[in-house]
Scaffold this motif. Sequence first.
Motif, PDB file in Angstrom:
ATOM      1  N   ASN A 194       0.826  -1.201   0.000  1.00 23.68           N
ATOM      2  CA  ASN A 194       0.000   0.000   0.000  1.00 23.68           C
ATOM      3  C   ASN A 194       0.865   1.258   0.000  1.00 23.68           C
ATOM      4  OD1 ASN A 194      -2.352  -1.501   0.051  1.00 23.68           O
ATOM      5  ND2 ASN A 194      -2.491  -1.499   2.279  1.00 23.68           N
ATOM      6  N   SER A 195       1.986   1.195   0.709  1.00 25.24           N
ATOM      7  CA  SER A 195       2.904   2.331   0.743  1.00 25.24           C
ATOM      8  C   SER A 195       3.465   2.629  -0.641  1.00 25.24           C
ATOM      9  CB  SER A 195       4.048   2.045   1.727  1.00 25.24           C
ATOM     10  OG  SER A 195       4.892   3.161   1.860  1.00 25.24           O
ATOM     11  N   ARG A 196       3.834   1.579  -1.367  1.00 27.20           N
ATOM     12  CA  ARG A 196       4.345   1.776  -2.733  1.00 27.20           C
ATOM     13  C   ARG A 196       3.226   2.287  -3.663  1.00 27.20           C
ATOM     14  NH1 ARG A 196       7.945   1.296  -0.083  1.00 27.20           N
ATOM     15  NH2 ARG A 196       7.752   3.508  -0.441  1.00 27.20           N
ATOM     16  N   SER A 197       2.008   1.819  -3.436  1.00 26.02           N
ATOM     17  CA  SER A 197       0.877   2.302  -4.229  1.00 26.02           C
ATOM     18  C   SER A 197       0.687   3.794  -4.015  1.00 26.02           C
ATOM     19  CB  SER A 197      -0.412   1.562  -3.858  1.00 26.02           C
ATOM     20  OG  SER A 197      -0.301   0.193  -4.140  1.00 26.02           O
ATOM     21  N   LEU A 198       0.776   4.237  -2.763  1.00 28.43           N
ATOM     22  CA  LEU A 198       0.662   5.671  -2.478  1.00 28.43           C
ATOM     23  C   LEU A 198       1.727   6.456  -3.228  1.00 28.43           C
ATOM     24  CD1 LEU A 198      -0.487   8.114  -1.013  1.00 28.43           C
ATOM     25  CD2 LEU A 198       0.887   7.478   0.996  1.00 28.43           C
ATOM     26  N   ASP A 199       2.953   5.927  -3.289  1.00 30.55           N
ATOM     27  CA  ASP A 199       4.020   6.598  -4.042  1.00 30.55           C
ATOM     28  C   ASP A 199       3.618   6.800  -5.502  1.00 30.55           C
ATOM     29  OD1 ASP A 199       5.613   6.642  -1.786  1.00 30.55           O
ATOM     30  OD2 ASP A 199       6.717   4.821  -2.332  1.00 30.55           O
ATOM     31  N   VAL A 200       2.970   5.776  -6.085  1.00 35.75           N
ATOM     32  CA  VAL A 200       2.519   5.870  -7.479  1.00 35.75           C
ATOM     33  C   VAL A 200       1.506   7.006  -7.639  1.00 35.75           C
ATOM     34  CG1 VAL A 200       1.222   4.709  -9.306  1.00 35.75           C
ATOM     35  CG2 VAL A 200       2.952   3.450  -8.018  1.00 35.75           C
ATOM     36  N   PHE A 201       0.550   7.089  -6.720  1.00 33.54           N
ATOM     37  CA  PHE A 201      -0.485   8.120  -6.834  1.00 33.54           C
ATOM     38  C   PHE A 201       0.091   9.521  -6.617  1.00 33.54           C
ATOM     39  CE2 PHE A 201      -3.214   4.402  -5.832  1.00 33.54           C
ATOM     40  CZ  PHE A 201      -3.957   4.431  -7.001  1.00 33.54           C
ATOM     41  N   ILE A 202       1.031   9.666  -5.694  1.00 34.37           N
ATOM     42  CA  ILE A 202       1.671  10.966  -5.471  1.00 34.37           C
ATOM     43  C   ILE A 202       2.423  11.398  -6.732  1.00 34.37           C
ATOM     44  CG2 ILE A 202       3.499  12.156  -4.213  1.00 34.37           C
ATOM     45  CD1 ILE A 202       0.980  11.927  -2.571  1.00 34.37           C
ATOM     46  N   ALA A 203       3.129  10.445  -7.365  1.00 30.43           N
ATOM     47  CA  ALA A 203       3.870  10.760  -8.600  1.00 30.43           C
ATOM     48  C   ALA A 203       2.918  11.205  -9.705  1.00 30.43           C
ATOM     49  CB  ALA A 203       4.688   9.549  -9.049  1.00 30.43           C
ATOM     50  N   LYS A 204       1.772  10.553  -9.825  1.00 27.37           N
ATOM     51  CA  LYS A 204       0.796  10.935 -10.844  1.00 27.37           C
ATOM     52  C   LYS A 204       0.238  12.327 -10.569  1.00 27.37           C
ATOM     53  CE  LYS A 204      -0.932   6.525 -12.556  1.00 27.37           C
ATOM     54  NZ  LYS A 204      -2.145   5.747 -12.832  1.00 27.37           N
ATOM     55  N   LEU A 205      -0.094  12.605  -9.314  1.00 27.85           N
ATOM     56  CA  LEU A 205      -0.650  13.916  -8.972  1.00 27.85           C
ATOM     57  C   LEU A 205       0.374  15.024  -9.232  1.00 27.85           C
ATOM     58  CD1 LEU A 205      -2.570  13.024  -5.700  1.00 27.85           C
ATOM     59  CD2 LEU A 205      -3.569  13.585  -7.929  1.00 27.85           C
ATOM     60  N   ARG A 206       1.630  14.771  -8.936  1.00 28.45           N
ATOM     61  CA  ARG A 206       2.677  15.762  -9.227  1.00 28.45           C
ATOM     62  C   ARG A 206       2.729  16.059 -10.721  1.00 28.45           C
ATOM     63  NH1 ARG A 206       6.863  13.086  -5.027  1.00 28.45           N
ATOM     64  NH2 ARG A 206       6.666  14.619  -3.335  1.00 28.45           N
ATOM     65  N   LYS A 207       2.590  15.009 -11.523  1.00 32.86           N
ATOM     66  CA  LYS A 207       2.607  15.182 -12.980  1.00 32.86           C
ATOM     67  C   LYS A 207       1.440  16.050 -13.429  1.00 32.86           C
ATOM     68  CE  LYS A 207       2.527  12.508 -17.276  1.00 32.86           C
ATOM     69  NZ  LYS A 207       2.455  11.136 -17.863  1.00 32.86           N
ATOM     70  N   TYR A 208       0.246  15.796 -12.892  1.00 28.49           N
ATOM     71  CA  TYR A 208      -0.934  16.575 -13.287  1.00 28.49           C
ATOM     72  C   TYR A 208      -0.798  18.042 -12.886  1.00 28.49           C
ATOM     73  CZ  TYR A 208      -3.018  11.862 -13.391  1.00 28.49           C
ATOM     74  OH  TYR A 208      -3.267  10.541 -13.630  1.00 28.49           O
ATOM     75  N   LEU A 209      -0.210  18.280 -11.700  1.00 27.32           N
ATOM     76  CA  LEU A 209      -0.150  19.635 -11.167  1.00 27.32           C
ATOM     77  C   LEU A 209       1.002  20.454 -11.731  1.00 27.32           C
ATOM     78  CD1 LEU A 209      -0.926  18.767  -7.418  1.00 27.32           C
ATOM     79  CD2 LEU A 209      -2.476  19.872  -9.055  1.00 27.32           C
TER      80      LEU A 209
END
Length: 228
Positions: free
Chosen positions: A192-207
């Motif tokens: 789950n921790s690694r999954s959160l890393d994936v979502f944070i990386a995606k959000l950074r890309k969008y922003l």
Amino acid sequence: MNSKTKILLVEDDTTMGFLLVDFLESNGFDVKLYNDGLQGINAFYQSVYDFCILDVMLPGLDGFSIAQRIRKKNKTIPIVFLTAKTLKEDKLQGFNIGVDDYIVKPFDEDELLCRIKAILSRCATYSQDLKTIKIGDFIFDPQNLLLTIHSEQKRLTQKENEVLKMLANSKNSLVKRNDILMSLWGDNDYFNSRSLDVFIAKLRKYLKKDNHISIENVPSVGYVLKDI
């Protein structure tokens, strides 16, 4: 739950399927069981469900494909994978599709029930929150999973939406990593921790389209959504 939550259960292990139906119905849910992937997705198209529980390895159509088709039709319905597949890549694939939880067999029925109730509770709170949130030049509409900048819209997955909402509701303040994991996944394990890393990386890309916005990492502690 005053009116019964209708659950679509797709599980090809007949014994487990019947046991789950009996357990969930004894806890107030209305459950429809299908043991074939194609039957399951056809049932979803033909009826209205509030929650989906999917095995991954299924005859006819696998759980990943079912989840992708469900997400094309409904961006917000909760989806949980219940599977023997334990590889990190499988979990990340599931979360990248936009599922709400990934539970590995064997599992405890009471834990499953708690996770279902937690997801439904978050969804109920989420559906009541109609506010849009301004983040720099972005307008974030969590109700419709939309991130908009200069008339350009990005439709978020459910998990992306929930992570961004937690950060946006505490804009310019620290949000602890453990709080995100426990609130949105119900567990802070490695996967789950690694999954959160994936979502944070995606959000950074969008922003990135607004250089005044950033998600700052506070090592071993959490994140700050900075809106300067």
